[in-house]
Design an enzyme around this catalytic site. Structure first.
Site, PDB file in Angstrom:
ATOM      1  N   GLY A 164       4.039   3.987  -7.668  1.00 15.46           N
ATOM      2  CA  GLY A 164       5.190   3.274  -7.133  1.00 15.46           C
ATOM      3  C   GLY A 164       6.314   4.205  -6.707  1.00 15.46           C
ATOM      4  O   GLY A 164       7.466   3.799  -6.653  1.00 15.46           O
ATOM      5  N   GLU A 200      -1.244  16.293  -2.553  1.00 18.87           N
ATOM      6  CA  GLU A 200      -1.769  15.644  -1.350  1.00 18.87           C
ATOM      7  C   GLU A 200      -1.009  16.156  -0.139  1.00 18.87           C
ATOM      8  O   GLU A 200       0.157  16.512  -0.244  1.00 18.87           O
ATOM      9  CB  GLU A 200      -1.571  14.108  -1.426  1.00 18.87           C
ATOM     10  CG  GLU A 200      -2.555  13.382  -2.301  1.00 18.87           C
ATOM     11  CD  GLU A 200      -2.316  11.876  -2.322  1.00 18.87           C
ATOM     12  OE1 GLU A 200      -1.374  11.402  -1.655  1.00 18.87           O
ATOM     13  OE2 GLU A 200      -3.083  11.185  -3.011  1.00 18.87           O
ATOM     14  N   LYS A 201      -1.665  16.154   0.998  1.00 17.28           N
ATOM     15  CA  LYS A 201      -0.966  16.367   2.262  1.00 17.28           C
ATOM     16  C   LYS A 201       0.097  15.279   2.379  1.00 17.28           C
ATOM     17  O   LYS A 201      -0.165  14.117   2.048  1.00 17.28           O
ATOM     18  CB  LYS A 201      -1.980  16.240   3.413  1.00 17.28           C
ATOM     19  CG  LYS A 201      -1.378  16.244   4.786  1.00 17.28           C
ATOM     20  CD  LYS A 201      -1.313  17.633   5.344  1.00 17.28           C
ATOM     21  CE  LYS A 201      -0.591  17.655   6.694  1.00 17.28           C
ATOM     22  NZ  LYS A 201      -0.153  19.017   7.039  1.00 17.28           N
ATOM     23  N   TYR A 202       1.307  15.655   2.802  1.00 16.87           N
ATOM     24  CA  TYR A 202       2.373  14.673   2.972  1.00 16.87           C
ATOM     25  C   TYR A 202       2.193  13.969   4.317  1.00 16.87           C
ATOM     26  O   TYR A 202       2.275  14.593   5.363  1.00 16.87           O
ATOM     27  CB  TYR A 202       3.738  15.365   2.890  1.00 16.87           C
ATOM     28  CG  TYR A 202       4.921  14.432   3.033  1.00 16.87           C
ATOM     29  CD1 TYR A 202       5.042  13.300   2.236  1.00 16.87           C
ATOM     30  CD2 TYR A 202       5.928  14.696   3.956  1.00 16.87           C
ATOM     31  CE1 TYR A 202       6.130  12.444   2.362  1.00 16.87           C
ATOM     32  CE2 TYR A 202       7.023  13.851   4.084  1.00 16.87           C
ATOM     33  CZ  TYR A 202       7.116  12.728   3.288  1.00 16.87           C
ATOM     34  OH  TYR A 202       8.196  11.887   3.409  1.00 16.87           O
ATOM     35  N   LYS A 237      10.505  -3.084  -2.325  1.00 21.80           N
ATOM     36  CA  LYS A 237      10.081  -3.845  -1.153  1.00 21.80           C
ATOM     37  C   LYS A 237      11.133  -4.903  -0.805  1.00 21.80           C
ATOM     38  O   LYS A 237      11.701  -5.526  -1.693  1.00 21.80           O
ATOM     39  CB  LYS A 237       8.732  -4.529  -1.437  1.00 21.80           C
ATOM     40  CG  LYS A 237       7.597  -3.531  -1.560  1.00 21.80           C
ATOM     41  CD  LYS A 237       6.314  -4.159  -2.073  1.00 21.80           C
ATOM     42  CE  LYS A 237       5.254  -3.088  -2.285  1.00 21.80           C
ATOM     43  NZ  LYS A 237       4.110  -3.617  -3.075  1.00 21.80           N
ATOM     44  N   ARG A 292      -2.722  -5.958 -11.294  1.00 18.02           N
ATOM     45  CA  ARG A 292      -1.946  -7.128 -11.730  1.00 18.02           C
ATOM     46  C   ARG A 292      -1.772  -8.069 -10.541  1.00 18.02           C
ATOM     47  O   ARG A 292      -2.094  -7.716  -9.414  1.00 18.02           O
ATOM     48  CB  ARG A 292      -0.550  -6.667 -12.176  1.00 18.02           C
ATOM     49  CG  ARG A 292       0.205  -5.976 -11.035  1.00 18.02           C
ATOM     50  CD  ARG A 292       1.666  -5.715 -11.313  1.00 18.02           C
ATOM     51  NE  ARG A 292       2.362  -5.265 -10.120  1.00 18.02           N
ATOM     52  CZ  ARG A 292       2.379  -4.016  -9.666  1.00 18.02           C
ATOM     53  NH1 ARG A 292       1.736  -3.068 -10.321  1.00 18.02           N
ATOM     54  NH2 ARG A 292       3.034  -3.710  -8.562  1.00 18.02           N
ATOM     55  N   VAL A 295       4.332  -9.449  -6.971  1.00 20.47           N
ATOM     56  CA  VAL A 295       5.449 -10.285  -6.519  1.00 20.47           C
ATOM     57  C   VAL A 295       5.069 -11.017  -5.228  1.00 20.47           C
ATOM     58  O   VAL A 295       5.300 -12.216  -5.085  1.00 20.47           O
ATOM     59  CB  VAL A 295       6.701  -9.412  -6.265  1.00 20.47           C
ATOM     60  CG1 VAL A 295       7.821 -10.235  -5.613  1.00 20.47           C
ATOM     61  CG2 VAL A 295       7.198  -8.756  -7.543  1.00 20.47           C
TER      62      VAL A 295
HETATM   63  C1  MV4 Z   1       2.478   9.163  -0.015  1.00 21.10           C
HETATM   64  C2  MV4 Z   1       3.334   9.241   1.099  1.00 21.10           C
HETATM   65  C3  MV4 Z   1       3.054  10.196   2.042  1.00 21.10           C
HETATM   66  N1  MV4 Z   1       2.010  11.036   1.880  1.00 21.10           N
HETATM   67  N2  MV4 Z   1       1.431  10.003  -0.142  1.00 21.10           N
HETATM   68  C4  MV4 Z   1       5.119   6.110  -2.497  1.00 21.10           C
HETATM   69  C5  MV4 Z   1       4.749   5.093  -3.513  1.00 21.10           C
HETATM   70  C6  MV4 Z   1       3.354   5.404  -3.921  1.00 21.10           C
HETATM   71  N3  MV4 Z   1       2.623   4.190  -4.063  1.00 21.10           N
HETATM   72  C7  MV4 Z   1       2.818   6.269  -2.839  1.00 21.10           C
HETATM   73  N4  MV4 Z   1       3.903   6.611  -1.990  1.00 21.10           N
HETATM   74  C8  MV4 Z   1       3.736   7.426  -0.933  1.00 21.10           C
HETATM   75  N5  MV4 Z   1       2.676   8.269  -0.983  1.00 21.10           N
HETATM   76  C9  MV4 Z   1       1.231  10.920   0.794  1.00 21.10           C
HETATM   77  N6  MV4 Z   1       0.222  11.767   0.645  1.00 21.10           N
HETATM   78  C10 MV4 Z   1       4.396   8.342   1.186  1.00 21.10           C
HETATM   79  C11 MV4 Z   1       4.602   7.440   0.167  1.00 21.10           C
HETATM   80  C12 MV4 Z   1       5.732   6.570   0.325  1.00 21.10           C
HETATM   81  C13 MV4 Z   1       5.578   5.192   0.344  1.00 21.10           C
HETATM   82  C14 MV4 Z   1       4.334   4.586   0.237  1.00 21.10           C
HETATM   83  C15 MV4 Z   1       4.204   3.219   0.236  1.00 21.10           C
HETATM   84  C16 MV4 Z   1       5.341   2.432   0.353  1.00 21.10           C
HETATM   85  C17 MV4 Z   1       6.566   3.006   0.464  1.00 21.10           C
HETATM   86  C18 MV4 Z   1       6.710   4.377   0.459  1.00 21.10           C
HETATM   87  C19 MV4 Z   1       7.975   4.945   0.587  1.00 21.10           C
HETATM   88  C20 MV4 Z   1       8.110   6.294   0.573  1.00 21.10           C
HETATM   89  C21 MV4 Z   1       6.998   7.113   0.428  1.00 21.10           C
END
Ligand code: MV4
Length: 447
Positions: A164, A200-202, A237, A292, A295
Protein backbone atom coordinates in the site's frame (compact mmCIF):
# COMPACT_ATOMS: atom_id res chain seq x y z
CA UNK A 1 -24.64 -22.11 6.27
CA UNK A 2 -23.77 -20.04 9.31
CA UNK A 3 -26.37 -19.11 11.92
CA UNK A 4 -24.48 -16.16 13.43
CA UNK A 5 -21.61 -13.98 12.28
CA UNK A 6 -19.61 -11.44 14.29
CA UNK A 7 -18.39 -8.41 12.39
CA UNK A 8 -14.98 -7.34 13.70
CA UNK A 9 -15.23 -3.84 12.30
CA UNK A 10 -17.15 -0.56 12.44
CA UNK A 11 -18.77 2.06 10.26
CA UNK A 12 -19.99 1.54 6.72
CA UNK A 13 -18.40 -1.89 6.20
CA UNK A 14 -19.90 -3.24 9.44
CA UNK A 15 -23.28 -2.02 8.20
CA UNK A 16 -22.64 -3.50 4.74
CA UNK A 17 -22.03 -6.95 6.27
CA UNK A 18 -24.97 -6.62 8.70
CA UNK A 19 -27.22 -5.97 5.70
CA UNK A 20 -25.92 -9.01 3.80
CA UNK A 21 -26.43 -11.20 6.89
CA UNK A 22 -30.00 -9.96 7.35
CA UNK A 23 -30.89 -10.79 3.74
CA UNK A 24 -29.29 -14.24 4.10
CA UNK A 25 -31.18 -15.04 7.30
CA UNK A 26 -27.94 -15.03 9.30
CA UNK A 27 -27.88 -13.31 12.69
CA UNK A 28 -25.26 -10.60 13.07
CA UNK A 29 -23.25 -9.64 16.13
CA UNK A 30 -21.63 -6.20 16.08
CA UNK A 31 -18.79 -4.93 18.25
CA UNK A 32 -18.08 -1.32 19.12
CA UNK A 33 -15.59 0.88 20.92
CA UNK A 34 -16.51 3.59 23.43
CA UNK A 35 -16.26 6.10 20.56
CA UNK A 36 -18.90 4.20 18.55
CA UNK A 37 -21.29 3.55 21.45
CA UNK A 38 -24.83 4.54 20.47
CA UNK A 39 -24.14 4.55 16.71
CA UNK A 40 -27.40 3.88 14.88
CA UNK A 41 -25.97 1.16 12.63
CA UNK A 42 -25.37 -1.00 15.74
CA UNK A 43 -29.14 -1.20 16.21
CA UNK A 44 -29.38 -2.97 12.86
CA UNK A 45 -27.31 -5.89 14.16
CA UNK A 46 -29.01 -8.58 16.25
CA UNK A 47 -26.60 -7.96 19.14
CA UNK A 48 -23.76 -5.55 19.88
CA UNK A 49 -20.94 -5.76 22.40
CA UNK A 50 -18.55 -3.08 23.62
CA UNK A 51 -14.96 -4.27 23.20
CA UNK A 52 -13.04 -1.36 24.69
CA UNK A 53 -11.70 2.13 24.37
CA UNK A 54 -11.93 4.59 21.52
CA UNK A 55 -8.43 4.06 20.19
CA UNK A 56 -8.33 1.09 17.81
CA UNK A 57 -5.48 -0.63 19.65
CA UNK A 58 -7.75 -0.71 22.70
CA UNK A 59 -10.72 -2.21 20.85
CA UNK A 60 -10.92 -3.17 17.13
CA UNK A 61 -7.28 -4.35 17.13
CA UNK A 62 -7.49 -6.27 20.42
CA UNK A 63 -7.68 -9.93 19.43
CA UNK A 64 -8.67 -11.17 22.90
CA UNK A 65 -11.58 -8.71 23.11
CA UNK A 66 -12.89 -9.59 19.66
CA UNK A 67 -12.64 -13.31 20.40
CA UNK A 68 -14.38 -12.84 23.78
CA UNK A 69 -17.28 -11.09 22.06
CA UNK A 70 -17.42 -13.93 19.52
CA UNK A 71 -17.53 -16.52 22.33
CA UNK A 72 -20.19 -14.62 24.31
CA UNK A 73 -22.16 -14.00 21.11
CA UNK A 74 -21.85 -17.70 20.22
CA UNK A 75 -21.05 -17.06 16.56
CA UNK A 76 -19.97 -19.55 13.88
CA UNK A 77 -17.78 -17.11 11.99
CA UNK A 78 -16.08 -13.71 12.07
CA UNK A 79 -16.17 -11.26 9.18
CA UNK A 80 -13.15 -8.94 9.47
CA UNK A 81 -14.20 -6.26 6.94
CA UNK A 82 -11.19 -4.23 5.72
CA UNK A 83 -8.41 -2.62 7.76
CA UNK A 84 -8.02 -3.45 11.48
CA UNK A 85 -7.46 -7.25 11.77
CA UNK A 86 -8.54 -8.14 8.22
CA UNK A 87 -5.07 -9.21 7.05
CA UNK A 88 -3.63 -10.29 10.38
CA UNK A 89 -2.61 -13.95 9.93
CA UNK A 90 -2.23 -14.42 13.70
CA UNK A 91 -5.82 -13.29 14.35
CA UNK A 92 -6.95 -15.56 11.51
CA UNK A 93 -5.19 -18.49 13.23
CA UNK A 94 -6.61 -17.63 16.67
CA UNK A 95 -10.15 -17.64 15.20
CA UNK A 96 -9.65 -21.12 13.79
CA UNK A 97 -8.09 -22.48 16.97
CA UNK A 98 -11.23 -21.25 18.80
CA UNK A 99 -13.28 -23.14 16.19
CA UNK A 100 -14.68 -19.94 14.73
CA UNK A 101 -14.51 -19.66 10.94
CA UNK A 102 -12.50 -16.69 9.72
CA UNK A 103 -14.25 -15.31 6.62
CA UNK A 104 -11.12 -15.08 4.52
CA UNK A 105 -8.21 -17.15 3.23
CA UNK A 106 -6.30 -19.70 5.34
CA UNK A 107 -3.68 -18.20 7.68
CA UNK A 108 -0.97 -19.81 5.51
CA UNK A 109 -2.16 -18.23 2.25
CA UNK A 110 -2.65 -14.91 4.05
CA UNK A 111 0.81 -15.01 5.57
CA UNK A 112 2.53 -15.87 2.29
CA UNK A 113 0.68 -13.22 0.27
CA UNK A 114 1.32 -10.66 3.03
CA UNK A 115 5.05 -11.06 2.40
CA UNK A 116 5.45 -9.00 -0.80
CA UNK A 117 8.70 -10.67 -1.84
CA UNK A 118 7.11 -14.10 -1.42
CA UNK A 119 4.01 -12.96 -3.33
CA UNK A 120 6.31 -11.78 -6.13
CA UNK A 121 7.94 -15.21 -6.25
CA UNK A 122 4.51 -16.85 -6.34
CA UNK A 123 3.51 -14.58 -9.24
CA UNK A 124 6.62 -15.57 -11.22
CA UNK A 125 5.87 -19.23 -10.56
CA UNK A 126 2.34 -18.71 -11.93
CA UNK A 127 3.71 -17.03 -15.06
CA UNK A 128 2.27 -13.68 -13.96
CA UNK A 129 4.43 -10.73 -15.07
CA UNK A 130 6.30 -8.94 -12.28
CA UNK A 131 8.33 -5.72 -12.55
CA UNK A 132 11.97 -6.48 -13.53
CA UNK A 133 13.97 -6.51 -10.29
CA UNK A 134 15.80 -8.59 -7.71
CA UNK A 135 15.28 -12.35 -7.54
CA UNK A 136 14.53 -12.21 -3.85
CA UNK A 137 15.47 -10.11 -0.84
CA UNK A 138 18.52 -7.85 -1.17
CA UNK A 139 21.36 -9.24 0.94
CA UNK A 140 24.05 -6.61 0.33
CA UNK A 141 24.81 -3.21 -1.21
CA UNK A 142 26.84 -4.93 -3.94
CA UNK A 143 23.86 -7.07 -4.90
CA UNK A 144 21.58 -4.01 -5.00
CA UNK A 145 23.97 -2.11 -7.25
CA UNK A 146 24.40 -5.13 -9.53
CA UNK A 147 20.63 -5.59 -9.94
CA UNK A 148 20.13 -1.84 -10.46
CA UNK A 149 22.72 -1.78 -13.24
CA UNK A 150 21.05 -4.78 -14.90
CA UNK A 151 17.55 -3.26 -14.88
CA UNK A 152 18.60 0.39 -15.12
CA UNK A 153 17.82 3.38 -12.92
CA UNK A 154 15.57 4.64 -11.47
CA UNK A 155 14.83 1.74 -9.15
CA UNK A 156 12.37 1.34 -6.31
CA UNK A 157 13.27 -0.26 -2.98
CA UNK A 158 10.27 -1.95 -1.40
CA UNK A 159 9.84 -3.41 2.08
CA UNK A 160 8.72 -7.04 1.89
CA UNK A 161 6.48 -6.44 4.95
CA UNK A 162 5.18 -3.16 3.47
CA UNK A 163 2.45 -2.71 0.90
CA UNK A 164 0.00 0.00 0.00
CA UNK A 165 2.94 2.34 -0.57
CA UNK A 166 4.45 2.00 2.91
CA UNK A 167 8.22 1.56 3.01
CA UNK A 168 9.05 2.48 -0.61
CA UNK A 169 12.04 4.52 -1.76
CA UNK A 170 13.19 5.63 -5.22
CA UNK A 171 16.89 5.73 -6.18
CA UNK A 172 18.14 7.42 -9.37
CA UNK A 173 21.84 6.49 -9.11
CA UNK A 174 24.23 4.05 -7.45
CA UNK A 175 25.15 6.76 -4.96
CA UNK A 176 21.51 7.35 -4.00
CA UNK A 177 20.92 3.61 -3.89
CA UNK A 178 23.45 2.95 -1.12
CA UNK A 179 21.93 5.48 1.30
CA UNK A 180 18.33 4.70 0.27
CA UNK A 181 18.92 0.98 0.83
CA UNK A 182 20.19 1.45 4.39
CA UNK A 183 17.40 3.92 5.21
CA UNK A 184 14.76 1.59 3.77
CA UNK A 185 16.06 -1.39 5.77
CA UNK A 186 16.19 0.56 9.05
CA UNK A 187 12.73 2.04 8.46
CA UNK A 188 11.22 -1.31 7.53
CA UNK A 189 12.71 -2.93 10.66
CA UNK A 190 11.28 -0.13 12.84
CA UNK A 191 7.86 -0.04 11.16
CA UNK A 192 7.22 -3.76 10.56
CA UNK A 193 9.81 -5.59 12.66
CA UNK A 194 11.11 -6.97 9.34
CA UNK A 195 13.95 -5.20 7.54
CA UNK A 196 13.69 -7.31 4.36
CA UNK A 197 13.67 -5.28 1.13
CA UNK A 198 13.69 -6.06 -2.58
CA UNK A 199 14.34 -4.03 -5.69
CA UNK A 200 12.19 -3.23 -8.72
CA UNK A 201 12.58 -1.03 -11.75
CA UNK A 202 10.69 2.18 -11.00
CA UNK A 203 7.73 2.37 -13.40
CA UNK A 204 6.97 6.05 -13.99
CA UNK A 205 3.39 7.33 -14.27
CA UNK A 206 1.76 3.92 -13.86
CA UNK A 207 -1.96 3.28 -13.82
CA UNK A 208 -3.33 1.25 -10.95
CA UNK A 209 -5.56 -1.55 -12.24
CA UNK A 210 -6.82 -4.20 -9.85
CA UNK A 211 -8.77 -7.36 -10.61
CA UNK A 212 -11.57 -8.57 -8.34
CA UNK A 213 -11.50 -12.32 -7.85
CA UNK A 214 -13.36 -14.86 -5.78
CA UNK A 215 -12.33 -18.46 -5.11
CA UNK A 216 -14.27 -21.20 -3.37
CA UNK A 217 -12.88 -24.20 -1.46
CA UNK A 218 -13.62 -26.57 -4.37
CA UNK A 219 -11.00 -25.26 -6.79
CA UNK A 220 -13.21 -22.74 -8.60
CA UNK A 221 -11.60 -19.35 -9.23
CA UNK A 222 -13.24 -16.57 -11.24
CA UNK A 223 -12.46 -12.92 -11.86
CA UNK A 224 -15.07 -10.16 -11.85
CA UNK A 225 -13.13 -7.86 -14.18
CA UNK A 226 -11.08 -4.88 -13.18
CA UNK A 227 -11.24 -1.55 -11.38
CA UNK A 228 -9.08 1.46 -12.14
CA UNK A 229 -7.94 3.10 -8.90
CA UNK A 230 -5.42 5.53 -10.37
CA UNK A 231 -7.22 8.60 -8.99
CA UNK A 232 -5.46 8.65 -5.63
CA UNK A 233 -3.55 11.09 -3.46
CA UNK A 234 -0.69 9.97 -1.23
CA UNK A 235 -1.80 6.33 -1.51
CA UNK A 236 -5.36 7.26 -0.46
CA UNK A 237 -7.79 6.29 -3.18
CA UNK A 238 -10.28 9.01 -4.10
CA UNK A 239 -12.18 7.57 -7.08
CA UNK A 240 -12.46 3.98 -8.30
CA UNK A 241 -14.21 2.85 -11.45
CA UNK A 242 -15.02 -0.15 -13.60
CA UNK A 243 -14.25 -0.86 -16.36
CA UNK A 244 -10.81 0.80 -16.53
CA UNK A 245 -11.00 3.50 -19.22
CA UNK A 246 -8.86 3.15 -22.37
CA UNK A 247 -7.65 -0.35 -21.61
CA UNK A 248 -7.41 -2.40 -24.84
CA UNK A 249 -9.57 -5.52 -24.66
CA UNK A 250 -6.68 -7.96 -25.22
CA UNK A 251 -4.63 -6.37 -22.41
CA UNK A 252 -7.64 -6.44 -20.15
CA UNK A 253 -8.25 -10.13 -20.80
CA UNK A 254 -4.56 -10.90 -20.18
CA UNK A 255 -4.57 -9.02 -16.85
CA UNK A 256 -7.72 -10.78 -15.67
CA UNK A 257 -6.36 -14.21 -16.71
CA UNK A 258 -3.10 -13.44 -14.90
CA UNK A 259 -5.05 -12.57 -11.74
CA UNK A 260 -6.85 -15.93 -11.86
CA UNK A 261 -3.53 -17.81 -12.31
CA UNK A 262 -2.10 -15.93 -9.32
CA UNK A 263 -5.04 -16.86 -7.11
CA UNK A 264 -5.06 -20.51 -8.24
CA UNK A 265 -1.36 -20.84 -7.50
CA UNK A 266 -1.72 -19.22 -4.05
CA UNK A 267 -4.35 -21.76 -2.98
CA UNK A 268 -6.46 -18.77 -1.99
CA UNK A 269 -10.11 -19.16 -1.00
CA UNK A 270 -12.02 -15.92 -0.50
CA UNK A 271 -12.92 -12.73 -2.29
CA UNK A 272 -9.70 -10.88 -3.07
CA UNK A 273 -7.97 -8.40 -5.32
CA UNK A 274 -4.89 -8.78 -7.49
CA UNK A 275 -3.20 -5.41 -7.94
CA UNK A 276 -1.25 -4.45 -11.06
CA UNK A 277 0.48 -1.38 -12.35
CA UNK A 278 0.14 -0.68 -16.08
CA UNK A 279 2.69 1.46 -17.92
CA UNK A 280 2.04 3.81 -20.84
CA UNK A 281 2.71 1.02 -23.36
CA UNK A 282 0.16 -1.19 -21.55
CA UNK A 283 2.76 -3.54 -20.10
CA UNK A 284 1.28 -4.78 -16.85
CA UNK A 285 3.04 -5.98 -13.73
CA UNK A 286 1.81 -7.74 -10.61
CA UNK A 287 2.23 -5.64 -7.45
CA UNK A 288 0.39 -7.34 -4.58
CA UNK A 289 -2.69 -9.32 -3.52
CA UNK A 290 -5.20 -7.77 -1.13
CA UNK A 291 -6.41 -10.75 0.87
CA UNK A 292 -9.66 -9.11 1.98
CA UNK A 293 -12.85 -7.47 0.74
CA UNK A 294 -11.95 -3.92 -0.26
CA UNK A 295 -13.56 -0.52 0.27
CA UNK A 296 -14.29 -0.25 -3.46
CA UNK A 297 -15.96 -3.68 -3.91
CA UNK A 298 -19.38 -2.08 -4.67
CA UNK A 299 -18.01 -0.72 -7.98
CA UNK A 300 -17.70 -4.33 -9.14
CA UNK A 301 -21.07 -5.25 -7.62
CA UNK A 302 -22.76 -2.59 -9.74
CA UNK A 303 -21.24 -3.65 -13.08
CA UNK A 304 -21.59 -7.42 -12.46
CA UNK A 305 -24.80 -7.55 -10.38
CA UNK A 306 -23.07 -9.93 -7.95
CA UNK A 307 -23.29 -9.37 -4.17
CA UNK A 308 -19.65 -9.90 -3.19
CA UNK A 309 -20.23 -9.99 0.57
CA UNK A 310 -22.89 -12.68 0.31
CA UNK A 311 -20.73 -14.69 -2.05
CA UNK A 312 -17.74 -14.24 0.27
CA UNK A 313 -19.78 -15.59 3.19
CA UNK A 314 -20.99 -18.54 1.09
CA UNK A 315 -17.50 -19.62 0.01
CA UNK A 316 -16.20 -19.28 3.60
CA UNK A 317 -19.00 -21.63 4.70
CA UNK A 318 -17.79 -24.16 2.13
CA UNK A 319 -20.38 -23.62 -0.59
CA UNK A 320 -19.48 -23.73 -4.26
CA UNK A 321 -19.51 -20.51 -6.27
CA UNK A 322 -23.03 -19.98 -7.60
CA UNK A 323 -21.73 -18.87 -11.02
CA UNK A 324 -18.99 -19.64 -13.54
CA UNK A 325 -16.68 -17.26 -15.40
CA UNK A 326 -19.03 -17.17 -18.40
CA UNK A 327 -21.89 -15.93 -16.20
CA UNK A 328 -19.96 -12.80 -15.23
CA UNK A 329 -20.85 -10.11 -17.72
CA UNK A 330 -19.66 -6.55 -17.18
CA UNK A 331 -22.56 -4.23 -17.73
CA UNK A 332 -22.15 -0.45 -18.22
CA UNK A 333 -19.88 1.77 -16.14
CA UNK A 334 -19.67 2.37 -12.40
CA UNK A 335 -17.82 5.07 -10.45
CA UNK A 336 -17.27 5.45 -6.71
CA UNK A 337 -16.29 8.66 -4.91
CA UNK A 338 -15.05 8.25 -1.36
CA UNK A 339 -16.66 10.95 0.78
CA UNK A 340 -14.25 11.76 3.60
CA UNK A 341 -14.63 14.13 6.53
CA UNK A 342 -11.58 16.12 5.39
CA UNK A 343 -10.93 19.69 4.28
CA UNK A 344 -9.56 19.65 0.70
CA UNK A 345 -8.59 23.33 1.13
CA UNK A 346 -6.43 22.53 4.16
CA UNK A 347 -4.30 19.72 2.79
CA UNK A 348 -7.08 17.15 3.39
CA UNK A 349 -6.81 17.55 7.15
CA UNK A 350 -9.37 15.38 8.95
CA UNK A 351 -12.54 17.23 10.01
CA UNK A 352 -14.29 15.08 12.59
CA UNK A 353 -17.35 16.53 14.33
CA UNK A 354 -21.12 16.61 14.30
CA UNK A 355 -23.06 16.24 11.06
CA UNK A 356 -25.77 18.84 11.65
CA UNK A 357 -27.77 18.00 8.53
CA UNK A 358 -27.61 15.48 5.72
CA UNK A 359 -29.23 15.14 2.32
CA UNK A 360 -28.37 12.02 0.33
CA UNK A 361 -28.72 11.97 -3.48
CA UNK A 362 -30.77 9.31 -5.23
CA UNK A 363 -32.20 8.25 -8.56
CA UNK A 364 -31.69 5.40 -11.00
CA UNK A 365 -28.30 3.76 -10.57
CA UNK A 366 -27.31 5.71 -7.45
CA UNK A 367 -26.01 4.02 -4.29
CA UNK A 368 -24.74 5.57 -1.05
CA UNK A 369 -23.06 3.13 1.35
CA UNK A 370 -22.78 4.90 4.67
CA UNK A 371 -23.46 4.53 8.38
CA UNK A 372 -23.87 8.29 9.02
CA UNK A 373 -27.00 10.43 9.46
CA UNK A 374 -27.97 13.91 10.61
CA UNK A 375 -26.98 14.27 14.26
CA UNK A 376 -24.14 11.70 13.97
CA UNK A 377 -20.75 12.76 15.29
CA UNK A 378 -17.74 11.61 13.24
CA UNK A 379 -15.19 10.45 15.84
CA UNK A 380 -11.56 11.55 15.42
CA UNK A 381 -10.07 8.09 16.11
CA UNK A 382 -10.57 6.23 12.83
CA UNK A 383 -10.21 6.86 9.11
CA UNK A 384 -12.22 9.78 7.89
CA UNK A 385 -14.41 8.05 5.29
CA UNK A 386 -18.08 8.79 6.05
CA UNK A 387 -19.56 7.16 2.98
CA UNK A 388 -19.13 5.94 -0.56
CA UNK A 389 -21.17 7.54 -3.32
CA UNK A 390 -21.60 5.25 -6.33
CA UNK A 391 -23.30 5.55 -9.68
CA UNK A 392 -23.99 2.97 -12.39
CA UNK A 393 -24.88 4.03 -15.94
CA UNK A 394 -24.68 2.54 -19.45
CA UNK A 395 -21.57 4.59 -20.37
CA UNK A 396 -18.68 6.28 -18.54
CA UNK A 397 -19.82 9.68 -19.83
CA UNK A 398 -23.28 9.20 -18.34
CA UNK A 399 -21.76 7.91 -15.09
CA UNK A 400 -19.58 11.03 -14.79
CA UNK A 401 -22.57 13.33 -15.47
CA UNK A 402 -24.69 11.45 -12.93
CA UNK A 403 -21.90 11.58 -10.32
CA UNK A 404 -21.62 15.37 -10.84
CA UNK A 405 -25.36 15.71 -10.31
CA UNK A 406 -25.18 13.54 -7.17
CA UNK A 407 -22.24 15.49 -5.73
CA UNK A 408 -24.27 18.68 -6.24
CA UNK A 409 -27.23 17.12 -4.43
CA UNK A 410 -25.22 15.73 -1.52
CA UNK A 411 -25.42 18.10 1.45
CA UNK A 412 -23.39 17.38 4.56
CA UNK A 413 -23.94 20.17 7.06
CA UNK A 414 -21.58 20.91 9.95
CA UNK A 415 -18.36 19.34 8.65
CA UNK A 416 -16.12 19.71 5.59
CA UNK A 417 -15.99 16.83 3.12
CA UNK A 418 -14.06 15.83 0.01
CA UNK A 419 -17.24 16.18 -2.16
CA UNK A 420 -16.23 19.57 -3.67
CA UNK A 421 -12.80 18.17 -4.60
CA UNK A 422 -14.44 15.25 -6.39
CA UNK A 423 -16.31 17.74 -8.58
CA UNK A 424 -12.98 19.34 -9.54
CA UNK A 425 -11.60 15.92 -10.47
CA UNK A 426 -14.68 14.92 -12.51
CA UNK A 427 -14.63 18.27 -14.37
CA UNK A 428 -11.01 17.85 -15.45
CA UNK A 429 -10.32 17.14 -19.13
CA UNK A 430 -7.77 14.43 -18.29
CA UNK A 431 -10.28 12.59 -16.12
CA UNK A 432 -12.97 12.85 -18.79
CA UNK A 433 -10.55 11.57 -21.44
CA UNK A 434 -9.59 8.66 -19.18
CA UNK A 435 -6.08 10.13 -19.12
CA UNK A 436 -5.47 9.06 -15.56
CA UNK A 437 -2.45 7.55 -13.88
CA UNK A 438 -1.36 7.45 -10.25
CA UNK A 439 0.28 10.90 -10.61
CA UNK A 440 -2.86 12.63 -11.98
CA UNK A 441 -4.12 14.14 -8.72
CA UNK A 442 -0.78 15.33 -7.35
CA UNK A 443 0.33 16.57 -10.80
CA UNK A 444 -2.92 18.47 -11.42
CA UNK A 445 -3.70 19.80 -7.95
CA UNK A 446 -0.31 20.73 -6.51
CA UNK A 447 -0.23 21.05 -2.74
C1 MV4 B 1 5.43 0.71 -7.92
C2 MV4 B 1 5.38 1.94 -8.61
C3 MV4 B 1 6.27 2.12 -9.64
N1 MV4 B 1 7.17 1.16 -9.95
N2 MV4 B 1 6.32 -0.24 -8.26
C4 MV4 B 1 2.46 1.95 -4.44
C5 MV4 B 1 1.55 1.14 -3.60
C6 MV4 B 1 1.95 -0.28 -3.79
N3 MV4 B 1 0.79 -1.10 -3.88
C7 MV4 B 1 2.75 -0.29 -5.04
N4 MV4 B 1 2.98 1.06 -5.41
C8 MV4 B 1 3.71 1.38 -6.49
N5 MV4 B 1 4.61 0.45 -6.90
C9 MV4 B 1 7.17 0.01 -9.25
N6 MV4 B 1 8.07 -0.91 -9.55
C10 MV4 B 1 4.43 2.88 -8.22
C11 MV4 B 1 3.60 2.61 -7.16
C12 MV4 B 1 2.67 3.64 -6.81
C13 MV4 B 1 1.30 3.41 -6.81
C14 MV4 B 1 0.77 2.18 -7.17
C15 MV4 B 1 -0.59 1.96 -7.15
C16 MV4 B 1 -1.44 2.99 -6.77
C17 MV4 B 1 -0.93 4.20 -6.42
C18 MV4 B 1 0.43 4.43 -6.43
C19 MV4 B 1 0.92 5.68 -6.08
C20 MV4 B 1 2.26 5.90 -6.09
C21 MV4 B 1 3.14 4.88 -6.44
Amino acid sequence: MYNRILIANRGEIALRVIRACREMGIESVAVFSEADRGSTYLELADEAYCIGGARSNESYLKIDRVISAAEVGNVDAIHPGYGFLAENAHFNEVCRSCEIDFIGPTPDAMQRLGDKNEARAMAREANVPVVPGSDGLIESEEEAVKVAHEIGFPVLIKATAGGGGKGMRVAHSALELNTALQQAQVEAEAAFGNGGVYLEKYVEHPRHVEVQVIADQHGNVVHLWERDCSTQRRHQKLIEESPAPNLPVDIRNSICDAAVRMIQNANYHNAGTVEFIVDKDHNFYFIEVNARIQVEHPVTELVTGIDLIKEQIRVAAGEKLSFTQDDIVLNGSAIECRINAEDPDKNFQPCPGKIESLFVPGGLGVRFDSHVHAGYTVPPYYDSMIGKLLVHKPTREEAIDCMMRCLDELKVGGIKTTAPFHKELLRHTDFNDGNIDTTFVERTFLD
